[in-house]
Write a protein that holds these residues in place. Sequence first.
Motif, mmCIF file in Angstrom:
data_model
loop_
_atom_site.group_PDB
_atom_site.id
_atom_site.type_symbol
_atom_site.label_atom_id
_atom_site.label_comp_id
_atom_site.label_asym_id
_atom_site.label_seq_id
_atom_site.Cartn_x
_atom_site.Cartn_y
_atom_site.Cartn_z
ATOM 1 N N THR A 99 0.830 -1.209 0.000
ATOM 2 C CA THR A 99 0.000 0.000 0.000
ATOM 3 C C THR A 99 0.864 1.258 0.000
ATOM 4 O O THR A 99 1.992 1.257 0.511
ATOM 5 C CB THR A 99 -0.940 0.041 1.219
ATOM 6 O OG1 THR A 99 -0.157 0.098 2.422
ATOM 7 C CG2 THR A 99 -1.833 -1.192 1.254
ATOM 8 N N PRO A 100 0.329 2.359 -0.545
ATOM 9 C CA PRO A 100 1.070 3.626 -0.523
ATOM 10 C C PRO A 100 1.047 4.261 0.863
ATOM 11 O O PRO A 100 0.170 3.968 1.688
ATOM 12 C CB PRO A 100 0.322 4.490 -1.546
ATOM 13 C CG PRO A 100 -1.063 3.944 -1.559
ATOM 14 C CD PRO A 100 -0.939 2.477 -1.282
ATOM 15 N N PHE A 101 1.994 5.133 1.109
ATOM 16 C CA PHE A 101 2.072 5.844 2.387
ATOM 17 C C PHE A 101 2.701 7.205 2.146
ATOM 18 O O PHE A 101 3.372 7.453 1.139
ATOM 19 C CB PHE A 101 2.915 5.066 3.405
ATOM 20 C CG PHE A 101 4.383 5.013 3.051
ATOM 21 C CD1 PHE A 101 5.262 6.015 3.450
ATOM 22 C CD2 PHE A 101 4.881 3.976 2.274
ATOM 23 C CE1 PHE A 101 6.606 5.984 3.084
ATOM 24 C CE2 PHE A 101 6.225 3.930 1.911
ATOM 25 C CZ PHE A 101 7.078 4.939 2.320
ATOM 26 N N GLU A 102 2.481 8.100 3.097
ATOM 27 C CA GLU A 102 3.238 9.346 3.160
ATOM 28 C C GLU A 102 3.621 9.599 4.599
ATOM 29 O O GLU A 102 2.839 9.376 5.522
ATOM 30 C CB GLU A 102 2.450 10.533 2.591
ATOM 31 C CG GLU A 102 1.219 10.906 3.369
ATOM 32 C CD GLU A 102 0.631 12.254 2.945
ATOM 33 O OE1 GLU A 102 0.960 12.745 1.865
ATOM 34 O OE2 GLU A 102 -0.166 12.801 3.737
ATOM 35 N N ILE A 103 4.852 10.013 4.798
ATOM 36 C CA ILE A 103 5.378 10.359 6.119
ATOM 37 C C ILE A 103 5.737 11.840 6.094
ATOM 38 O O ILE A 103 6.401 12.299 5.161
ATOM 39 C CB ILE A 103 6.636 9.544 6.457
ATOM 40 C CG1 ILE A 103 6.340 8.040 6.459
ATOM 41 C CG2 ILE A 103 7.234 9.972 7.797
ATOM 42 C CD1 ILE A 103 7.596 7.179 6.510
ATOM 43 N N VAL A 104 5.285 12.571 7.103
ATOM 44 C CA VAL A 104 5.709 13.951 7.278
ATOM 45 C C VAL A 104 6.342 14.068 8.658
ATOM 46 O O VAL A 104 5.695 13.774 9.672
ATOM 47 C CB VAL A 104 4.542 14.942 7.139
ATOM 48 C CG1 VAL A 104 5.047 16.371 7.336
ATOM 49 C CG2 VAL A 104 3.871 14.801 5.783
ATOM 50 N N ILE A 105 7.590 14.476 8.696
ATOM 51 C CA ILE A 105 8.302 14.690 9.955
ATOM 52 C C ILE A 105 8.488 16.192 10.125
ATOM 53 O O ILE A 105 9.216 16.826 9.355
ATOM 54 C CB ILE A 105 9.671 13.984 9.948
ATOM 55 C CG1 ILE A 105 9.499 12.485 9.676
ATOM 56 C CG2 ILE A 105 10.398 14.208 11.272
ATOM 57 C CD1 ILE A 105 10.808 11.752 9.413
ATOM 58 N N VAL A 114 5.795 13.039 13.978
ATOM 59 C CA VAL A 114 5.687 12.166 12.818
ATOM 60 C C VAL A 114 4.215 11.941 12.496
ATOM 61 O O VAL A 114 3.449 11.478 13.350
ATOM 62 C CB VAL A 114 6.390 10.820 13.073
ATOM 63 C CG1 VAL A 114 6.316 9.930 11.843
ATOM 64 C CG2 VAL A 114 7.845 11.039 13.497
ATOM 65 N N LEU A 115 3.838 12.295 11.283
ATOM 66 C CA LEU A 115 2.500 12.025 10.787
ATOM 67 C C LEU A 115 2.609 11.007 9.657
ATOM 68 O O LEU A 115 3.520 11.093 8.821
ATOM 69 C CB LEU A 115 1.823 13.296 10.259
ATOM 70 C CG LEU A 115 1.470 14.388 11.273
ATOM 71 C CD1 LEU A 115 2.656 15.330 11.477
ATOM 72 C CD2 LEU A 115 0.261 15.187 10.790
#
Length: 319
Positions: A99-105, A114-115
């Motif tokens: 599955t795709p993901f996005e991480i925003v630090i 961390v989101l």
Amino acid sequence: MAFVPAPGYQPAYNPSLPYVAPVMGGLWPGMAVYVQGLVLPHANKFWVNLANGPGEGDDLALHLNPRFGGEGQAVLNSRCGGQWGQEQRRDLQPFLPGTPFEIVITVTPHAYRVLVNGSHFDEFLHRLPAEQVTAVTVDGDLELHSVTILGAGVSPPFCSPQDVPQTIPYLQSNLPVMGQPPTLHPPVPFVATIPGGLIPKKTIVVKGFIPPDADRFHVNLRAGAGGDVLLHFNPRLSEGVVVRNSLLGGAWGAEELDLPHNPFQRGRYFDLSIRCGNHRFKVFAEGQPLCHFSHRLPPGPHVDTLEVDGDVILSYVHF
């Protein structure tokens, strides 16, 4: 028409692994690191590091390490002088193989927030000075689609004067600096004032996700609330077209539809950059040229409103 990032916006698209991105001037409160990709179907683990250098043995201010297989946990840790610190562990959700993901630090004065996929994932208190981070490294069992360092190479926006270094280098550029921190995961409809308006070479960045059932969404560059729309950028997913138009004096102009390709697809992330030129808007998708839209009225400081609405989930907006 190659895309040249403005200072303060440092993107990379579909880089090979292992990936190392330099961080100009270190990390400071108000900056953010964005990582978007796909967990491989039979993944064992992958990691994102905020490192004090590009080498494998350099200190790590943050090691974010989703582990699949038997452990089924995500580990957050640091490494100093070759020694690992105390682990923070939490459930892998929402990281799922295939599955795709996005991480925003995001960097705060006291911690990294961390989101993941727009929701709070964890917080990691600083163990090493964030301003000493000089690289973001990514590797492991993933397809890496994009990495963006937001706020790199410009004056730290939320630091007290005694904390700000005298000079922060960045690649030479005649483009206006991305002058404020990104707005992360704002709700839709989104309306914001562009400080200084659409001066020549100003860049607007909109990153987001198109839901599987999306019909259409739009991005407007407008002369004040309720004023003329100099650019109406309107992907219509049901029709498979991207409409560009203007709304001047209450009347719509002629639609422009031609594109070399359509990067806006249901169930996918997108990265849209709009740069204001002297005679036209230059539009890029994932750092690649997409189209031009000639000015039908001159832009300037009076064109100071950005609007995003419709069937879209915003990851960040930056200008």
